[in-house]
Enzyme design. Sequence first.
Site, short mmCIF file in Angstrom:
data_model
loop_
_atom_site.label_atom_id
_atom_site.label_comp_id
_atom_site.label_asym_id
_atom_site.label_seq_id
_atom_site.Cartn_x
_atom_site.Cartn_y
_atom_site.Cartn_z
N TYR A 125 0.92 -1.01 -0.47
CA TYR A 125 -0.29 0.02 0.13
C TYR A 125 0.93 1.45 0.07
O TYR A 125 2.15 1.75 0.95
CB TYR A 125 -0.89 -0.06 1.46
CG TYR A 125 -1.53 1.30 1.50
CD1 TYR A 125 -2.80 1.53 0.61
CD2 TYR A 125 -1.59 2.11 1.72
CE1 TYR A 125 -3.21 2.27 0.32
CE2 TYR A 125 -2.25 3.05 1.99
CZ TYR A 125 -3.36 3.51 0.95
OH TYR A 125 -4.42 4.48 0.66
N ASN A 210 -2.72 6.21 6.38
CA ASN A 210 -3.32 7.48 7.67
C ASN A 210 -4.33 6.51 8.83
O ASN A 210 -3.99 5.36 8.71
CB ASN A 210 -4.35 8.56 6.72
CG ASN A 210 -5.35 7.50 6.58
OD1 ASN A 210 -5.68 7.00 6.31
ND2 ASN A 210 -6.37 8.68 5.74
N SER A 234 5.21 9.05 12.24
CA SER A 234 6.65 8.87 11.86
C SER A 234 7.24 9.38 13.42
O SER A 234 6.71 11.03 14.17
CB SER A 234 7.00 9.31 10.64
OG SER A 234 8.43 8.88 11.04
N GLN A 256 11.52 15.77 10.01
CA GLN A 256 10.27 14.94 10.43
C GLN A 256 9.27 15.32 10.91
O GLN A 256 8.43 14.73 10.09
CB GLN A 256 10.61 13.94 11.89
CG GLN A 256 9.97 13.10 12.31
CD GLN A 256 10.07 12.08 11.38
OE1 GLN A 256 11.02 11.08 11.24
NE2 GLN A 256 8.49 11.59 11.48
N HIS A 259 6.01 15.79 8.27
CA HIS A 259 5.13 14.27 7.42
C HIS A 259 4.48 14.14 7.49
O HIS A 259 3.05 13.95 6.81
CB HIS A 259 6.45 13.21 8.13
CG HIS A 259 7.04 12.07 8.10
ND1 HIS A 259 6.90 12.08 6.57
CD2 HIS A 259 8.62 12.40 8.02
CE1 HIS A 259 7.90 10.81 6.19
NE2 HIS A 259 8.77 10.84 6.94
N GLU A 323 11.81 5.51 16.54
CA GLU A 323 11.23 4.79 14.80
C GLU A 323 12.82 5.11 14.22
O GLU A 323 13.76 4.47 14.17
CB GLU A 323 10.22 5.26 14.12
CG GLU A 323 9.77 5.04 12.45
CD GLU A 323 8.86 5.56 12.02
OE1 GLU A 323 9.02 4.90 10.72
OE2 GLU A 323 8.24 6.49 12.39
N HIS A 324 13.63 6.17 14.10
CA HIS A 324 14.40 6.85 14.09
C HIS A 324 14.79 7.47 14.60
O HIS A 324 14.30 8.28 15.46
CB HIS A 324 14.05 7.92 12.60
CG HIS A 324 13.45 7.19 11.72
ND1 HIS A 324 11.97 7.78 12.01
CD2 HIS A 324 13.49 7.48 10.50
CE1 HIS A 324 11.09 7.84 10.87
NE2 HIS A 324 12.30 6.96 9.58
N ASP A 357 15.81 7.33 4.35
CA ASP A 357 14.49 7.68 4.10
C ASP A 357 14.03 7.13 2.28
O ASP A 357 13.57 6.85 2.10
CB ASP A 357 13.71 9.02 3.94
CG ASP A 357 13.05 8.85 5.88
OD1 ASP A 357 12.63 8.40 6.66
OD2 ASP A 357 12.89 9.78 5.83
N GLU A 411 3.04 -36.61 29.22
CA GLU A 411 2.25 -35.95 29.15
C GLU A 411 0.88 -36.36 28.52
O GLU A 411 -0.05 -35.84 28.40
CB GLU A 411 2.37 -34.82 27.04
CG GLU A 411 3.74 -34.25 27.94
CD GLU A 411 3.94 -32.81 27.17
OE1 GLU A 411 3.94 -32.92 25.72
OE2 GLU A 411 4.76 -31.66 27.13
N HIS A 416 0.85 -39.87 20.14
CA HIS A 416 2.44 -39.72 19.85
C HIS A 416 3.45 -40.82 20.63
O HIS A 416 4.13 -41.11 19.59
CB HIS A 416 2.44 -38.00 21.19
CG HIS A 416 1.80 -37.20 20.58
ND1 HIS A 416 0.32 -36.94 20.59
CD2 HIS A 416 2.24 -35.47 19.90
CE1 HIS A 416 0.08 -35.67 20.56
NE2 HIS A 416 1.43 -35.07 19.98
#
Length: 428
Positions: A125, A210, A234, A256, A259, A323-324, A357, A411, A416
């Site tokens: 996207y 968004n 961001s 930043q 953005h 984030e950065h 970026d 168990e 098994h």
Amino acid sequence: MMKLIKYPSKEQWAELLKRPALNTESLFDTVRTIINKVRAEGDKAVLEYEAAFDKVTLSALTVTSEEIQKAEGLISDELKSAITLAKRNIETFHSSQRFVGKKVETMEGVTCWQKAVGIEKVGLYIPGGTAPLFSTVLMLAVPAKIAGCREIVLCTPPDKNGNIHPAILFAAQLAGVSKIFKAGGVQAIAAMAYGTESVPKVYKIFGPGNQYVTAAKQLVSLRDVAIDMPAGPSEVEVLADASANPVFVAADLLSQAEHGVDSQAMLITTSEKLQAEVMEEVNRQLAKLPRREIAAKSLENSKLILVKDMDEALELTNAYAPEHLIVETENYLEVAERVINAGSVFLGSLTPESAGDYASGTNHTLPTNGYAKAYSGVSLDSFIRKITFQEILPQGMKVIGPAIEEMAANELLDAHKNAVTVRLNTLK
């Protein structure tokens, strides 16, 4: 305007490090309605929502090969060269992440190994909104191609004339995207999650958006399709001492802030002089920005924090998990070794966030909202699955079999145990 904070106590840290709230829960009813309609009505619903939300009347969702070919002539040679350089660097860095599996004999006659395979169908996207994010096309499509994803589907909203920005089309074609569709917002996420007459259903969806797109990704990921990571607004933190250049620091904070209005920019510094100089420089540079209204709103979420020493600065940084993270200190390599929570780190005065970026080669799709404490950014691994294999030979079964029988019996899983017992009986 940015808030100046001096020598906060640890009790104040939690409040200081709060992000701008992103309340997707209040949107869920609206988003769910759109998703359900697209799931039921396919292309018809997507076209209706494009008319309602993107204000465009489309006859078809698919971008034609003619449109893609035409795009190359609509952007400058300089931009084409820049995109090609960025693609090459992203390809080089992500190619180095290829998984090399090896067979491991855990004991004689018992061998285990892994094989990496690309996710067959992925959806990308790419937001439209206030800017054409053709760089994100490269960040997602290039590693998808390297991973061996068989089908790479891209959705992005058209403009009011029904066109996709030519730089997005050029980057998509260059990076190897299979199909491109004119669809944005929730309807695009739903189309990729469930499939329509035009848009193929994918297995994993990548890309920013968004709060509506974020809510849509959360909802479809509950049971129907995987997503890259939790997403939020961001953010950047600059970690700096007295050696930092206030002009550079201010420029990084503003890059930043532009953005979006819910972005966050933070300075954590050991220098009171730098703190004051950065505040002054931010105001000076802000006045010259075309997107100054967006940046100014974002700066209301942002802070310049003065701490007593680098130990405290690093502790606060790791608590924030940005984030950065830009480290502009005298001994930045030593400081960087002590960073344990961050999405992507930019070292030294000549390494702005903008490099990552766009073109250095690292990925810019990164965890936000403190998720860097537990999540990695997008990498080649995001587009692959690792399948484990094991092979047991007679000599291995004779040794490992009794241990498996004992564990299964304890168990209380008799079937098994029996699956091993019947095999051991043939080896006696």
